[in-house]
Design a protein around this motif. Structure first.
Motif, PDB file in Angstrom:
ATOM      1  N   LEU A   5       0.870  -1.178   0.000  1.00  0.00           N
ATOM      2  CA  LEU A   5       0.000   0.000   0.000  1.00  0.00           C
ATOM      3  C   LEU A   5       0.901   1.221   0.000  1.00  0.00           C
ATOM      4  N   VAL A 271      -1.031  -3.789  -5.382  1.00  0.00           N
ATOM      5  CA  VAL A 271      -0.454  -2.833  -6.329  1.00  0.00           C
ATOM      6  C   VAL A 271       0.780  -2.166  -5.710  1.00  0.00           C
ATOM      7  N   LYS A 275       2.405   2.673  -8.658  1.00  0.00           N
ATOM      8  CA  LYS A 275       1.177   2.546  -9.431  1.00  0.00           C
ATOM      9  C   LYS A 275      -0.088   2.886  -8.647  1.00  0.00           C
ATOM     10  N   ASP A 276      -0.055   2.854  -7.314  1.00  0.00           N
ATOM     11  CA  ASP A 276      -1.290   3.174  -6.589  1.00  0.00           C
ATOM     12  C   ASP A 276      -1.341   4.638  -6.161  1.00  0.00           C
ATOM     13  N   ALA A 282      -3.840   2.594 -10.635  1.00  0.00           N
ATOM     14  CA  ALA A 282      -4.184   1.469  -9.764  1.00  0.00           C
ATOM     15  C   ALA A 282      -5.253   0.571 -10.371  1.00  0.00           C
ATOM     16  N   VAL A 305      -9.020  -4.027  -4.681  1.00  0.00           N
ATOM     17  CA  VAL A 305      -7.722  -3.395  -4.924  1.00  0.00           C
ATOM     18  C   VAL A 305      -7.377  -2.446  -3.782  1.00  0.00           C
ATOM     19  N   ALA A 307      -5.399   0.471  -2.473  1.00  0.00           N
ATOM     20  CA  ALA A 307      -4.630   1.499  -3.184  1.00  0.00           C
ATOM     21  C   ALA A 307      -4.666   2.801  -2.404  1.00  0.00           C
ATOM     22  N   VAL A 364     -12.265  -0.655  -4.180  1.00  0.00           N
ATOM     23  CA  VAL A 364     -10.962  -0.058  -3.891  1.00  0.00           C
ATOM     24  C   VAL A 364     -10.937   0.270  -2.409  1.00  0.00           C
ATOM     25  N   SER A 367      -8.044   3.717   0.696  1.00  0.00           N
ATOM     26  CA  SER A 367      -7.571   4.857  -0.091  1.00  0.00           C
ATOM     27  C   SER A 367      -7.807   6.183   0.625  1.00  0.00           C
TER      28      SER A 367
END
Length: 412
Positions: A5, A271, A275-276, A282, A305, A307, A364, A367
């Motif tokens: 993360l 991820v 990329k996140d 992501a 995901v 992220a 997701v 985040s």
């Protein structure tokens, strides 16, 4: 277990589920500097020394911060070789291949390229020169690259949703190119063709267009690497097609995981940074899993995901177009049908994502931008545990962008 993360990790616990972890075979990592030096000594095609003259102006296109590449090491090896060829430092320009991503800041460039940051400038997609056409599409390239006597590139050959694998000419013709080729290759006509698939190079129309554009631009010399779960596992140099072919074979062998058809209720897709940083990047985790050679999810299954998303949907031109398409759509089906008629470069990620959203839910988690996630036809959750239904048969993929799923009976 822990999943990436951002630059850290997050603990994941699924006590009420049956859990399988998809882990490619462990491959011994190599020293990048040593391997790059060796690759330059035995390149595909003529050596770099045979391709340059002492009075040449040289452009080296490198990847931007959205790729995990030790560009400082690859660049250092190239600069050493060019110096041995009589090329002075003042004759070299390093162009950061942004495509339609946001420009990198001075601090980011310094962290990425270290002592060579002073040579670098961001690609400007508005300052391009047309060098020819492919399939009737104008191929435009950044003026500093177009005006150079010799064009080199660094980069990474890693699984790519459309090109099969990234790297080679792509770093130059997309990273330092104009919107025309990006729009053509990433449009629905090309992306819908047979053979445009994650993990496939041979017979891939997307890859073929990039390679032909690379010939027009005259990409003289590539220095690329590929990596596995434990680090860099291969470096290759020379002609762009041969470099991609060699490293793609190395990566396929290292990243393949065989599974049965549609056996999982949910796939948790790791991820991590870089990329996140935003939802545009992501979201690749979900599409790489569901639209690869083999989809391990049952129809209606769920993709989860984790992220960080400190940049929300993303700040570049492509990222903003991606966000606008998703945020104004009532549902995936209607958006997919509308995007089939065409879209601006950058919005292709929305097009590909809607293909997944028509069959699967995407959650997701963890985040910093849950509101953005909800606006983009996905579901935000506080953590992985709350996004997976109890009793699910779950596949956990620690590195979803570098895992290739194949059917248990197939061979790569």
């Amino acid at each position: 277990m822990k999943l990436p993360l951002g630059n850290d990790s997050v603990a994941v616990s699924l006590p009420d589920c049956t859990v399988t972890v998809a882990q490619p075979a462990v491959t011994e990592p190599i020293d990048v500097h040593t391997a790059a030096t060796t690759a330059l000594e035995a390149p595909h095609g003529p050596s770099l020394a045979d391709r340059v003259d002492p009075d040449d102006e040289v452009a080296i296109v490198v990847t931007d911060g959205t790729r995990t590449v030790p560009d400082d090491v690859l660049l250092a090896v190239l600069l050493e070789e060019l110096a041995d060829c009589g090329i002075a430092r003042e004759q070299i320009m390093v162009v950061i291949g942004l495509g339609l991503h946001r420009p990198m800041t001075d601090d980011e460039i310094e962290r990425m390229l270290g002592p060579h940051a002073d040579l670098a400038r961001n690609h400007d997609p508005k300052r391009t020169v047309e060098v020819g056409t492919v399939d009737g599409c104008p191929v435009k390239i950044g003026r500093p690259v177009a005006e150079a006597d010799v064009v080199c590139s660094t980069g990474v050959v890693e699984p790519h949703q459309y090109a099969g694998f990234s790297g080679g000419a792509k770093t130059v013709v997309i990273g330092a190119g104009g919107e025309s080729l990006i729009g053509y290759t990433h449009g629905p006509d090309v992306l819908a063709r047979d053979g445009v698939r994650l993990g496939r190079v041979d017979g891939n129309p997307f890859r073929e267009v990039l390679d032909r554009a690379g010939d027009l631009v005259d990409v003289d010399f590539c220095l690329n690497l590929t990596h596995g779960p434990t680090g860099v596992i291969g470096v290759s140099a020379g002609d762009h097609r041969a470099v991609v072919s060699e490293l793609a074979a190395t990566a396929r062998d290292a990243l393949a995981v065989s599974l049965e058809d549609g056996e999982f209720d949910a796939v948790v897709c790791g991820v991590g940074a870089p990329k996140d940083a935003n939802l545009y990047q992501a979201s690749r985790a979900a599409t790489y899993v569901a639209l690869g050679d083999h989809n391990p999810l049952r129809r209606g299954g769920r993709l989860v995901v984790p992220a960080a998303l400190p940049e929300g949907a993303g700040e570049g031109t492509g990222e903003r177009r991606f966000y606008r398409q998703l945020a104004r759509a009532p549902d995936p089906d209607s958006l997919y049908k509308r995007l089939l008629e065409g879209y601006e470069p950058g919005a292709q990620r929305a097009f590909v994502l809607t293909r997944v959203l028509r069959d699967h839910e995407v959650f997701v988690t963890n985040s910093e931008a849950p509101g953005v996630v909800e606006e983009c036809l996905m579901t935000a959750a506080d953590d992985v545990g709350s996004a997976v239904e109890p009793g699910s048969n779950v596949l956990v993929v620690p590195d979803a962008l570098n895992t290739l799923f194949v059917r248990r009976t197939s061979r790569i």
